[in-house]
Design a protein around this motif. Structure first.
Motif, PDB file in Angstrom:
ATOM      1  N   UNK A  36      39.013  48.098  39.924  1.00 13.20           N
ATOM      2  CA  UNK A  36      37.705  47.485  39.699  1.00 13.20           C
ATOM      3  C   UNK A  36      37.527  46.965  38.277  1.00 13.20           C
ATOM      4  N   UNK A  37      38.525  47.125  37.434  1.00 13.67           N
ATOM      5  CA  UNK A  37      38.392  46.674  36.039  1.00 13.67           C
ATOM      6  C   UNK A  37      38.141  45.177  35.922  1.00 13.67           C
ATOM      7  N   UNK A  38      38.831  44.291  36.675  1.00 14.94           N
ATOM      8  CA  UNK A  38      38.531  42.852  36.542  1.00 14.94           C
ATOM      9  C   UNK A  38      37.100  42.508  36.914  1.00 14.94           C
ATOM     10  N   UNK A  39      36.600  43.045  38.019  1.00 21.32           N
ATOM     11  CA  UNK A  39      35.219  42.779  38.411  1.00 21.32           C
ATOM     12  C   UNK A  39      34.258  43.333  37.374  1.00 21.32           C
ATOM     13  N   UNK A  40      34.572  44.483  36.826  1.00 21.99           N
ATOM     14  CA  UNK A  40      33.717  45.083  35.799  1.00 21.99           C
ATOM     15  C   UNK A  40      33.600  44.173  34.583  1.00 21.99           C
ATOM     16  N   UNK A  83      29.844  52.304  36.737  1.00 19.11           N
ATOM     17  CA  UNK A  83      31.091  52.781  37.347  1.00 19.11           C
ATOM     18  C   UNK A  83      31.830  53.769  36.460  1.00 19.11           C
ATOM     19  N   UNK A  84      31.091  54.527  35.670  1.00 14.98           N
ATOM     20  CA  UNK A  84      31.733  55.517  34.823  1.00 14.98           C
ATOM     21  C   UNK A  84      31.986  55.008  33.419  1.00 14.98           C
ATOM     22  N   UNK A  85      32.409  55.920  32.574  1.00 10.93           N
ATOM     23  CA  UNK A  85      32.593  55.585  31.157  1.00 10.93           C
ATOM     24  C   UNK A  85      33.817  54.717  30.903  1.00 10.93           C
ATOM     25  N   UNK A 137      30.947  47.752  32.876  1.00 16.84           N
ATOM     26  CA  UNK A 137      29.795  47.175  33.576  1.00 16.84           C
ATOM     27  C   UNK A 137      28.628  48.153  33.521  1.00 16.84           C
ATOM     28  N   UNK A 138      27.435  47.617  33.227  1.00 19.90           N
ATOM     29  CA  UNK A 138      26.261  48.456  33.020  1.00 19.90           C
ATOM     30  C   UNK A 138      25.100  47.938  33.853  1.00 19.90           C
ATOM     31  N   UNK A 139      23.965  48.606  33.720  1.00 15.18           N
ATOM     32  CA  UNK A 139      22.796  48.280  34.543  1.00 15.18           C
ATOM     33  C   UNK A 139      22.186  46.936  34.186  1.00 15.18           C
ATOM     34  N   UNK A 140      22.662  46.285  33.161  1.00 14.45           N
ATOM     35  CA  UNK A 140      22.139  44.972  32.808  1.00 14.45           C
ATOM     36  C   UNK A 140      22.362  43.943  33.901  1.00 14.45           C
TER      37      UNK A 140
END
Length: 460
Positions: free
Chosen positions: A151-155, A286-288, A292-295
Motif C-alpha cells: 500500500x506504500x504507492x497508494x499512500x 494506515x499506521x505509522x 497517508x493521513x486524515x487530510x
C-alpha cells in the motif's frame, strides 16, 4: 305584322330540351373538375406494411460518442499526447540513447531497443511508485515484506494529493464566480503559518488541539482571501494583481517569522520553527509506517461541500450567476459586491486548509521557507485539468499526486530528472486547454452534446 323569332330565346317547344342540356353540361364540368383536382392514388398509394427505420446498435452509438470531441475523450487523449511527448524528451535528454540514432540507418534496432528500454522502464517505475508494485505484492505473498509495502504507492499518492485538492477547489470556486484566484499560494502560506503557530504555541488536549489548529489554518486563508475580495468589490482593483502581490507578502512574512524568538527552534541555527505538537497532527490512516493521513478524508468532504454549495444552495446559484454575467445578476437583485467578497473568503478558507495539511499532516512538522512548496500554483493546474468542477478537481489532484509520487521512484530507479514530471503536468494542461488541437490531431468528430467551452470564468 308578326316579329321574327329571336334565335337566342328559342321556341317554347325546344326550351325543356335546352334546360336539360345545360344541366348535363354543368354536371360534366363538375365531374371534370373533380377528376382534375383528385390526387393520383396510383402514385401516392400507401405501403400496407412499412419497414421500420434501422437504428444504430448500442455499440455503434458508444463508439461514435467515444471518438468525438467530448470532455472525457479530449482529457484522455491529452494524457496520451503528454506521455508521448514526455517519451521523446526522455530520449533526447539521454546521451547514451541519443548516440544510437547517429547510425540508425545501419542498425535501426539499436535505437529502437534502447529507446523502448528507457521509456518503458521509466513509465513502469512511475506506475510502481504511485499505484501498484507487483514485486512488493509477490513479496507480501512470500512473506518477504509486509502489507505496508503493497500500500506504500497508494499512500504516497494520497499524501501528495490531499493539499492539492484544497488549493484546486480554491481556484475552481473562484473561477466559477468569475474571479481568477492566483493567490492560492499566498493563502496557503498564511494558512500553514496560523496552523503551525496554533500547533506548537497553544497547550490544548489532543482532540481540541487538532480542531483548533485546522480552524486556525482556515482562518488564516480566509483573511488573506478577504483582502483581494474587498478590494475587488469596493475599489474595483483587479484580483489577479492583488493576489500576486499578496503571494510575495505572505512568502516574505513566513521567511521573517521563522527566525523570530519564540518561533524558531532554539536547538537549530537555520531557518526552521518549533515542531508541531503530536496532539495537533492529523492522524495517520494506515499506521505509522505509511504517510497517508486524515487530510485526504477532509479533502473528499470539502469536495462534496463545494459541489453542494455550487449546485444545491442559493448562494451557489448567486455565485454562478455573478460569474456568468455580473450586470445581469445585479439587475436581478443579487449583490455582486457581497458575492465577490464571499467568493474570495471561501477560496481563502480552502487554500488555508491545504496549507495546514502541509504542517499538520505527514509532509512536514515544522515551518520552513519551503514548507508550502508549490501547492498553490499547482492548484491552478489541478483546477484547469478538473474543468473547474469539484469532483473533476479531486480526480485531477489524484493524478497529480500520482505523478509526484511516481516521479520520485522514476528519478531514483531510472535516473530520469524529477523536473520531467513537471513537464508532463504542464503538457497535460496545455493539451486540455487547447481542445481544438487535440481534435485536429486525432480527427475527432464534433461532440453531440454542447461544445467544449474554454471560458475560465464561466467554468468548463
Amino acid at each position: 305584322m308578326t316579329n321574327p323569332p329571336n334565335p337566342q330565346s328559342g321556341s317554347p317547344d325546344k326550351e325543356p330540351a335546352s334546360e336539360a342540356q345545360a344541366a348535363q353540361n354543368a354536371l360534366g364540368n363538375t365531374e371534370r373538375a373533380e377528376v382534375a383536382t383528385e390526387p393520383d392514388r396510383s402514385v401516392a398509394k400507401p405501403d400496407p406494411d412499412p419497414e421500420p427505420e434501422s437504428r444504430p446498435s448500442l455499440g455503434r452509438l458508444f463508439l461514435d460518442n467515444l471518438w468525438a470531441a467530448n470532455t472525457f475523450t479530449v482529457t484522455l487523449l491529452s494524457l496520451v499526447l503528454a506521455i508521448v511527448v514526455g517519451a521523446v524528451l526522455m530520449i533526447i535528454s539521454d546521451p547514451a540513447v541519443l548516440s544510437t540514432y547517429s547510425y540508425i540507418t545501419s542498425r535501426p534496432s539499436d535505437a529502437i531497443n534502447s529507446s523502448w528500454t528507457l521509456v518503458s522502464e521509466a513509465y513502469a517505475n512511475l506506475f510502481k511508485g504511485s499505484i501498484f508494485d507487483p514485486e512488493a505484492f509477490s513479496g507480501w505473498l512470500d512473506g518477504a515484506n509486509g502489507w505496508q509495502a503493497v500500500l506504500a504507492p497508494i499512500s504516497e499518492t494520497l499524501t501528495y494529493a490531499a493539499p492539492l485538492v484544497f488549493t484546486g477547489l480554491s481556484v475552481a470556486l473562484a473561477f466559477r464566480g468569475g474571479l481568477f484566484n492566483i493567490g492560492a499560494q499566498g493563502q496557503a502560506t498564511i494558512g500553514v503559518i496560523m496552523a503551525a503557530l496554533a500547533g506548537f504555541l497553544l497547550p490544548l488536549p489532543p482532540g481540541l488541539h487538532l480542531l483548533v489548529a485546522v480552524l486556525a489554518g482556515a482562518l488564516g486563508g480566509a483573511i488573506w482571501g478577504f483582502i483581494p475580495g474587498i478590494l475587488k468589490a469596493r475599489a474595483g482593483a483587479h484580483e489577479v494583481i492583488n493576489t500576486i502581490m499578496l503571494n510575495y507578502v505572505a512568502t516574505y512574512f513566513l521567511t521573517w517569522l521563522i527566525v523570530q524568538n519564540g518561533v524558531q527552534d532554539p536547538t537549530r541555527t537555520d531557518a526552521i520553527s518549533k515542531a508541531v505538537d503530536t496532539s495537533a497532527q492529523l492522524p495517520r490512516l494506515l499506521g505509522d509506517n505509511l504517510r497517508v493521513h486524515a487530510g485526504i478524508l477532509l479533502a473528499v468532504l470539502a469536495t462534496w461541500a463545494v459541489a453542494w454549495l455550487l449546485n444545491r444552495s442559493t448562494l451557489g446559484f448567486e455565485l454562478r450567476a455573478v460569474g456568468a454575467n455580473p450586470d445581469a445578476a445585479r439587475t436581478a437583485g443579487i449583490s455582486v459586491t457581497r458575492t465577490y467578497i464571499l467568493i474570495m473568503v471561501f477560496a481563502g478558507i480552502l487554500a488555508g486548509l491545504g496549507g495546514s495539511n502541509m504542517v499538520l499532516g505527514s509532509t512536514a512538522s515544522a515551518l520552513t521557507p519551503l514548507v508550502v512548496a508549490q501547492i498553490g500554483f499547482d492548484g491552478i493546474l489541478v483546477a484547469l485539468l478538473g474543468r473547474v468542477k469539484p469532483w473533476g478537481v479531486l480526480l485531477a489532484a489524484l493524478l497529480f499526486g500520482a505523478l509526484q509520487a511516481g516521479g520520485n521512484r522514476m528519478q531514483s530507479y531510472s535516473g530520469i530528472s524529477l523536473e520531467l514530471v513537471t513537464v508532463l503536468q504542464a503538457l497535460i494542461v496545455i493539451f486540455i486547454a487547447a481542445p481544438a488541437l487535440v481534435k485536429a490531431i486525432f480527427q475527432l468528430r464534433a461532440a453531440r452534446a454542447a461544445r467544449l467551452q474554454t471560458s475560465l470564468a464561466k467554468g468548463w
